[in-house]
Design a protein around this motif. Structure first.
Motif, PDB file in Angstrom:
ATOM      1  N   GLU A  10       0.823  -1.203   0.000  1.00 51.74           N
ATOM      2  CA  GLU A  10       0.000   0.000   0.000  1.00 51.74           C
ATOM      3  C   GLU A  10       0.862   1.261   0.000  1.00 51.74           C
ATOM      4  OE1 GLU A  10      -2.556  -0.605   3.349  1.00 51.74           O
ATOM      5  OE2 GLU A  10      -4.050  -1.726   2.177  1.00 51.74           O
ATOM      6  N   SER A  11       1.999   1.217   0.681  1.00 52.29           N
ATOM      7  CA  SER A  11       2.916   2.365   0.664  1.00 52.29           C
ATOM      8  C   SER A  11       3.498   2.571  -0.728  1.00 52.29           C
ATOM      9  CB  SER A  11       4.048   2.145   1.676  1.00 52.29           C
ATOM     10  OG  SER A  11       3.549   2.105   2.998  1.00 52.29           O
ATOM     11  N   VAL A  12       3.850   1.484  -1.391  1.00 50.19           N
ATOM     12  CA  VAL A  12       4.406   1.578  -2.743  1.00 50.19           C
ATOM     13  C   VAL A  12       3.349   2.088  -3.715  1.00 50.19           C
ATOM     14  CG1 VAL A  12       5.370   0.249  -4.657  1.00 50.19           C
ATOM     15  CG2 VAL A  12       6.152  -0.180  -2.317  1.00 50.19           C
ATOM     16  N   ILE A  13       2.123   1.645  -3.576  1.00 56.16           N
ATOM     17  CA  ILE A  13       1.039   2.108  -4.443  1.00 56.16           C
ATOM     18  C   ILE A  13       0.824   3.614  -4.262  1.00 56.16           C
ATOM     19  CG2 ILE A  13      -1.455   1.990  -4.818  1.00 56.16           C
ATOM     20  CD1 ILE A  13      -1.244  -1.033  -4.317  1.00 56.16           C
ATOM     21  N   ARG A  14       0.900   4.091  -3.026  1.00 53.79           N
ATOM     22  CA  ARG A  14       0.767   5.535  -2.791  1.00 53.79           C
ATOM     23  C   ARG A  14       1.892   6.302  -3.466  1.00 53.79           C
ATOM     24  NH1 ARG A  14      -1.065   3.727   2.356  1.00 53.79           N
ATOM     25  NH2 ARG A  14       1.018   3.962   3.259  1.00 53.79           N
ATOM     26  N   ARG A  15       3.115   5.768  -3.402  1.00 55.97           N
ATOM     27  CA  ARG A  15       4.226   6.428  -4.086  1.00 55.97           C
ATOM     28  C   ARG A  15       3.982   6.441  -5.599  1.00 55.97           C
ATOM     29  NH1 ARG A  15       9.591   8.068  -3.677  1.00 55.97           N
ATOM     30  NH2 ARG A  15       8.807   8.908  -1.715  1.00 55.97           N
ATOM     31  N   GLY A  16       3.463   5.346  -6.141  1.00 62.54           N
ATOM     32  CA  GLY A  16       3.147   5.302  -7.563  1.00 62.54           C
ATOM     33  C   GLY A  16       2.114   6.345  -7.953  1.00 62.54           C
ATOM     34  N   ALA A  17       1.095   6.538  -7.110  1.00 66.65           N
ATOM     35  CA  ALA A  17       0.066   7.548  -7.394  1.00 66.65           C
ATOM     36  C   ALA A  17       0.669   8.949  -7.379  1.00 66.65           C
ATOM     37  CB  ALA A  17      -1.062   7.438  -6.372  1.00 66.65           C
ATOM     38  N   LEU A  18       1.613   9.184  -6.459  1.00 73.88           N
ATOM     39  CA  LEU A  18       2.285  10.483  -6.410  1.00 73.88           C
ATOM     40  C   LEU A  18       3.127  10.695  -7.658  1.00 73.88           C
ATOM     41  CD1 LEU A  18       2.918  13.017  -4.720  1.00 73.88           C
ATOM     42  CD2 LEU A  18       4.818  11.739  -3.692  1.00 73.88           C
ATOM     43  N   ASN A  19       3.835   9.640  -8.090  1.00 77.14           N
ATOM     44  CA  ASN A  19       4.631   9.747  -9.314  1.00 77.14           C
ATOM     45  C   ASN A  19       3.755  10.007 -10.525  1.00 77.14           C
ATOM     46  OD1 ASN A  19       6.859   9.244  -7.758  1.00 77.14           O
ATOM     47  ND2 ASN A  19       7.244   7.197  -8.565  1.00 77.14           N
ATOM     48  N   GLN A  20       2.605   9.341 -10.597  1.00 74.38           N
ATOM     49  CA  GLN A  20       1.696   9.560 -11.720  1.00 74.38           C
ATOM     50  C   GLN A  20       1.249  11.015 -11.776  1.00 74.38           C
ATOM     51  OE1 GLN A  20      -1.960   7.323 -11.592  1.00 74.38           O
ATOM     52  NE2 GLN A  20      -2.491   7.812 -13.719  1.00 74.38           N
ATOM     53  N   LEU A  21       0.950  11.572 -10.614  1.00 74.65           N
ATOM     54  CA  LEU A  21       0.551  12.976 -10.557  1.00 74.65           C
ATOM     55  C   LEU A  21       1.671  13.876 -11.063  1.00 74.65           C
ATOM     56  CD1 LEU A  21      -1.505  15.148  -9.639  1.00 74.65           C
ATOM     57  CD2 LEU A  21      -0.402  15.077  -7.380  1.00 74.65           C
ATOM     58  N   ALA A  22       2.909  13.561 -10.668  1.00 77.26           N
ATOM     59  CA  ALA A  22       4.047  14.372 -11.105  1.00 77.26           C
ATOM     60  C   ALA A  22       4.321  14.204 -12.591  1.00 77.26           C
ATOM     61  CB  ALA A  22       5.289  13.990 -10.295  1.00 77.26           C
ATOM     62  N   TYR A  23       4.218  12.979 -13.100  1.00 78.55           N
ATOM     63  CA  TYR A  23       4.497  12.723 -14.514  1.00 78.55           C
ATOM     64  C   TYR A  23       3.462  13.381 -15.424  1.00 78.55           C
ATOM     65  CZ  TYR A  23       7.808   8.976 -13.207  1.00 78.55           C
ATOM     66  OH  TYR A  23       8.848   8.251 -12.714  1.00 78.55           O
ATOM     67  N   HIS A  24       2.189  13.344 -15.027  1.00 74.32           N
ATOM     68  CA  HIS A  24       1.099  13.758 -15.915  1.00 74.32           C
ATOM     69  C   HIS A  24       0.530  15.130 -15.560  1.00 74.32           C
ATOM     70  CE1 HIS A  24       0.180   9.271 -17.059  1.00 74.32           C
ATOM     71  NE2 HIS A  24       1.406   9.651 -17.336  1.00 74.32           N
ATOM     72  N   ALA A  25       1.236  15.857 -14.731  1.00 77.42           N
ATOM     73  CA  ALA A  25       0.729  17.147 -14.274  1.00 77.42           C
ATOM     74  C   ALA A  25       0.602  18.142 -15.421  1.00 77.42           C
ATOM     75  CB  ALA A  25       1.647  17.715 -13.193  1.00 77.42           C
ATOM     76  N   LYS A  26      -0.347  19.057 -15.275  1.00 81.08           N
ATOM     77  CA  LYS A  26      -0.522  20.141 -16.238  1.00 81.08           C
ATOM     78  C   LYS A  26      -0.999  21.386 -15.507  1.00 81.08           C
ATOM     79  CE  LYS A  26      -5.116  18.351 -17.463  1.00 81.08           C
ATOM     80  NZ  LYS A  26      -5.965  17.869 -18.568  1.00 81.08           N
ATOM     81  N   GLY A  27      -0.878  22.539 -16.167  1.00 82.29           N
ATOM     82  CA  GLY A  27      -1.356  23.791 -15.598  1.00 82.29           C
ATOM     83  C   GLY A  27      -0.691  24.132 -14.271  1.00 82.29           C
TER      84      GLY A  27
END
Length: 421
Positions: free
Chosen positions: A371-388
């Motif tokens: 679950e900790s790794v999944i949370r890190r993945g979600a944070l990375n996804q936000l950083a990778y796909h961020a806009k605006g």
């Protein structure tokens, strides 16, 4: 490029039935690692694998120190290193401008900090190294073209039913471990409510000789051998060298534009421009040239589990994707399978009557970790796909936060030892 193939037909045949053996369904990374970890602790192991050949097309993987330290103990890392690359750094760049947002040193510094190397390699090379070590162990047997379809547990052990060619066989053991992947037969038999969910995104993968890369793209690459991620709105591209630095592996993650959210719709084999390339049209010309000029790009739909499913009953445990299919944004899929396997082997004591309690503790501990790794993945996804505004805030943070703090933020992940109790 010819698809790497690992011929399993040289694997050892079944031994005389042993009611104390541990039965593993699946000979992927999770299953082979578990067999080695159990073997090292004196357990007899029987693997059943439905395939006769393992083949992976364009599948590079990243193995961080939390995985490589375990492979080293199993005797696998020394076999793998000659075909691997130890990156100098992990870099994050803007997909449109090509500017560097973050440069995290790895290489020898990472090895000194986390006491094991960070490497990148081809999945087939890892499987080949695992298989070579498996074949060297007298207490591991493997049966090919055989699929575990049912099991029955009691206080004494487990009976499994195996489909082998045109006949059904029964085998007995002390424990059954499902390492049979995201579409796990054993998990699906236990519950029809906890299936893997399609995320609506596709990872397009390709591996290309360094000599074939367009000059406009190579001009974007930082000096040295690095893992590089380019970020953009709702898409990202990752590149790193493998095969001793002779090939470059690419993973382009973008939305599934064709299937309407259904995973069972066939993906068109047309040119990338008909599939995912439009997500990269506004990006840096070097990236656009890469997407359109190299290939073939192989689609891999991304699935995830809503929750972990390690312990099915006192005699059936799931590991790897069978227990917790996850998206690749933390680059920890293979590492978590390796961790699962080694942690499970370390959990089992000599007294089988204690296994139910030990397995319950294992499932609880591994669930917290995943679950900790999944949370890190979600944070990375936000950083990778961020806009605006989110992208502006990301860039501001990366410019002003010391690199050392970013590196320290990986201590909990890369410094973790799955065999420690």
């Amino acid at each position: 490029m010819q698809t790497p193939v690992i011929d399993l037909k040289t694997a050892r045949n079944r031994r005389t039935p042993n009611p104390d053996q541990i039965i593993i369904a699946g000979a992927g990374i999770a299953g082979l690692t578990l067999a080695l970890a159990l073997s090292a602790r004196g357990f007899a192991v029987q693997i059943f694998e439905k395939s006769a050949v393992l083949a992976e097309a364009g599948a590079g993987i990243q193995l961080s120190p939390n995985a490589t330290r375990l492979l080293q103990r199993l005797g696998v890392l020394d076999r793998l290193m000659p075909a691997s690359v130890q990156p100098d750094a992990v870099c994050l760049q803007d997909g449109i401008s090509g500017n560097t947002l973050l440069h995290l040193p790895m290489g020898k510094g990472a090895e000194e900090r986390w006491h094991s190397p960070y490497i990148v390699c081809h999945r087939a090379d890892l499987q080949r190294a695992l298989l070579a070590e498996v074949r060297s162990r007298d207490n591991i047997a493997m049966q090919l073209e055989s699929s575990v379809t049912h099991h029955r547990s009691d206080s004494q052990g487990v009976m499994v039913r195996v489909q082998y060619n045109d006949r059904i066989e029964e085998h007995h053991g002390a424990l059954l471990v499902g390492a049979d992947g995201v579409w796990s037969i054993l998990r699906n038999a236990a519950s029809d409510h906890d299936q893997a969910r399609y995320t609506g995104s596709i990872a397009w993968r390709a591996s290309v000789p360094i000599s074939r890369l367009p000059a406009s793209f190579t001009a974007l690459l930082p000096e040295g051998k690095n893992v590089v991620a380019w970020t953009g709105s709702n898409a990202h591209l990752i590149a790193y060298p493998m095969r001793s630095g002779e090939m470059m592996n690419f993973v382009a993650v973008a939305r599934d534009r064709k299937s309407g959210g259904r995973w069972d719709v066939e993906i068109s084999p047309d040119a990338p421009s008909q599939n995912f390339a439009k997500d990269f049209y506004a990006w840096h010309p070097g990236i656009r040239d890469l997407v359109l000029s190299v290939g073939p790009w192989t689609p891999w739909r991304l699935f995830e589990m809503k929750r972990c499913h390690f312990l099915q009953d006192n005699r059936l445990v799931l590991i790897g994707d069978a227990a917790h299919a996850m998206t690749p944004y933390a680059a920890q899929g293979a590492a978590m399978a390796i961790e699962d396997a080694c942690a499970l082997a370390a959990t089992l004591g000599e007294q089988k009557e204690n296994w139910p309690r030990e397995l319950a503790a294992y499932a609880k501990s591994r669930t917290r970790r995943i679950e900790s790794v999944i949370r890190r993945g979600a944070l990375n996804q936000l950083a990778y796909h961020a806009k605006g505004p989110v992208a502006l805030a990301r860039n501001l943070l990366m410019r002003n936060r010391p690199v050392e703090k970013f590196v320290a933020g990986f201590d909990w992940l890369y410094g973790f030892d799955a065999e420690s109790k």
